[in-house]
Design a protein around this motif. Structure first.
Motif, PDB file in Angstrom:
ATOM      1  N   TYR A   8       2.308  14.998  -0.868  1.00 32.83           N
ATOM      2  CA  TYR A   8       1.612  13.151  -2.258  1.00 32.83           C
ATOM      3  C   TYR A   8       3.485  12.888  -2.850  1.00 32.83           C
ATOM      4  CZ  TYR A   8      -2.422  14.041  -0.325  1.00 32.83           C
ATOM      5  OH  TYR A   8      -3.833  13.867   0.566  1.00 32.83           O
ATOM      6  N   ASN A  12       4.808   6.906  -5.512  1.00 34.57           N
ATOM      7  CA  ASN A  12       4.981   6.000  -4.268  1.00 34.57           C
ATOM      8  C   ASN A  12       3.350   4.975  -4.881  1.00 34.57           C
ATOM      9  OD1 ASN A  12       6.979   6.925  -2.842  1.00 34.57           O
ATOM     10  ND2 ASN A  12       5.583   7.661  -1.170  1.00 34.57           N
ATOM     11  N   ASP A  19      -3.573   2.904   1.910  1.00 35.03           N
ATOM     12  CA  ASP A  19      -1.276   2.734   2.340  1.00 35.03           C
ATOM     13  C   ASP A  19      -0.338   2.879   2.435  1.00 35.03           C
ATOM     14  OD1 ASP A  19      -2.507   0.006   2.419  1.00 35.03           O
ATOM     15  OD2 ASP A  19      -1.509  -0.039   4.281  1.00 35.03           O
ATOM     16  N   LYS A  20      -0.789   1.906   0.592  1.00 36.90           N
ATOM     17  CA  LYS A  20       0.418   1.228  -0.116  1.00 36.90           C
ATOM     18  C   LYS A  20       0.375   2.450  -0.971  1.00 36.90           C
ATOM     19  CE  LYS A  20       0.705  -2.766   2.259  1.00 36.90           C
ATOM     20  NZ  LYS A  20       1.909  -2.696   2.498  1.00 36.90           N
ATOM     21  N   ASP A  22      -0.160   6.147  -3.089  1.00 38.78           N
ATOM     22  CA  ASP A  22      -0.653   7.889  -2.620  1.00 38.78           C
ATOM     23  C   ASP A  22      -1.765   8.017  -4.405  1.00 38.78           C
ATOM     24  OD1 ASP A  22       1.591   7.210  -1.224  1.00 38.78           O
ATOM     25  OD2 ASP A  22       2.411   9.494  -1.281  1.00 38.78           O
ATOM     26  N   CYS A 257       1.807  12.071   3.000  1.00 37.28           N
ATOM     27  CA  CYS A 257       0.935  10.389   2.830  1.00 37.28           C
ATOM     28  C   CYS A 257       2.390   9.619   2.632  1.00 37.28           C
ATOM     29  CB  CYS A 257       0.166  10.631   1.172  1.00 37.28           C
ATOM     30  SG  CYS A 257      -0.740   9.184   1.399  1.00 37.28           S
ATOM     31  N   GLY A 258       1.467   8.127   4.053  1.00 33.13           N
ATOM     32  CA  GLY A 258       2.502   7.189   4.292  1.00 33.13           C
ATOM     33  C   GLY A 258       3.296   6.943   5.342  1.00 33.13           C
ATOM     34  N   SER A 262      -1.619   7.664   6.955  1.00 33.06           N
ATOM     35  CA  SER A 262      -1.587   5.983   6.546  1.00 33.06           C
ATOM     36  C   SER A 262      -3.255   5.777   6.042  1.00 33.06           C
ATOM     37  CB  SER A 262      -0.560   5.544   6.055  1.00 33.06           C
ATOM     38  OG  SER A 262      -1.061   4.697   8.329  1.00 33.06           O
TER      39      SER A 262
END
Length: 277
Positions: A8, A12, A19-20, A22, A257-258, A262
């Motif tokens: 992570y 972010n 999804d946007k 962390d 992650c992302g 996501s």
């Protein structure tokens, strides 16, 4: 052995959804891992298991890591444009309060930090709103909590936003250009020395490649042949695969992650594959 390492980035934050953000994802993922009957263990345990240095049970293991090291790992902060963010540390505290200590008795997060105070100060100004978020004042408390360990993410990340890095030719914005002993020693051993001096009662043992990028020199030469100098036992990249018994300890795979997932559904598939479910 099969295990899954997740990565992570607490900085972010681009929205309020899984999804946007962390932070939102991390809190949800703790509960998903627990629901699947998987066990969070420290990254050091996994590395020691691969090296044959421990007989700990590492079945159904999941490892949690975060890169770059900022206040957002440990403290709740007000993020410009997106409001109050629950830190990764406090998300683990919330999980413990909700489920009890025995739900995940070895709950742990490895935080990979940039060692150079000068580099962190520049990156804070240029990349993180000049809020002082890349300070190191929280590292000792995090380490003492038993929930977070502070580990090596290089001296200066060879970051493109820095006016000067320790890379000899100033080929910045990539870690693949760190391909000589002098560059590797400056980026890696120097960072281990600084972290050991400034985080007493602990010893740096793990490395995360900046940008997830390695090269043959680092993996095959510097790390294995100069271990008595840098004192590390394993390094992680960002190759999206489970860890297996024959994984190279100097380039352990991780899912980010992302980038590699996501949504909870995507992560569940990764976790099931990693545990052989």
């Amino acid at each position: 052995m099969r295990a899954t390492i997740l990565a992570y980035h607490a900085v972010n934050v681009a929205g309020a959804g899984y999804d946007k953000n962390d932070h939102v994802a991390f809190a949800a993922d703790l509960r998903l891992i627990h629901r699947l009957g998987l066990r969070v263990v420290p990254l050091r345990w996994l590395a020691e298991g691969l090296l044959g240095r421990t007989d700990r049970d590492l079945s159904r293991a999941v490892v949690l890591t975060c890169d770059d090291g900022s206040d957002l790992d440990y403290f709740d902060v007000d993020y410009p444009g997106h409001g109050r963010q629950r830190s990764l540390f406090n998300a683990m505290i919330d999980f413990r309060r909700e489920h009890g200590y025995q739900a995940q008795p070895h709950l742990h997060l490895t935080s990979f930090v940039i060692a150079s105070p000068e580099a962190r100060a520049v990156l804070d100004r240029r990349c993180l709103f000049d809020r002082g978020w890349m300070r190191d004042g929280w590292w000792r408390a995090a380490q003492a909590s038993g929930l977070i360990s502070i580990e090596n993410h290089s001296w200066d990340h060879n970051h493109a936003e820095l006016p000067h890095t320790v890379q000899r030719a100033q080929v910045k914005g990539t870690f693949r250009s760190v391909d000589t002993y002098a560059d590797a020693d400056a980026e890696i051993r120097q960072a281990s020395d600084w972290l050991d001096a400034h985080c007493p009662a602990r010893a740096t043992s793990l490395f995360a490649y900046p940008y997830g990028e390695s090269n043959d020199y680092l993996v095959q030469e510097y790390f294995p042949r100069h271990a008595h100098e840098h004192r590390l036992i394993a390094a992680v990249g960002t190759d999206p695969q489970p860890v297996r018994a024959d994984s190279d300890v100097w380039t352990l795979p991780r899912y980010v992650c992302g980038h590699h997932w996501s949504s909870p559904g995507e992560l569940e598939r990764i976790l099931r594959d990693g545990a052989g479910l």
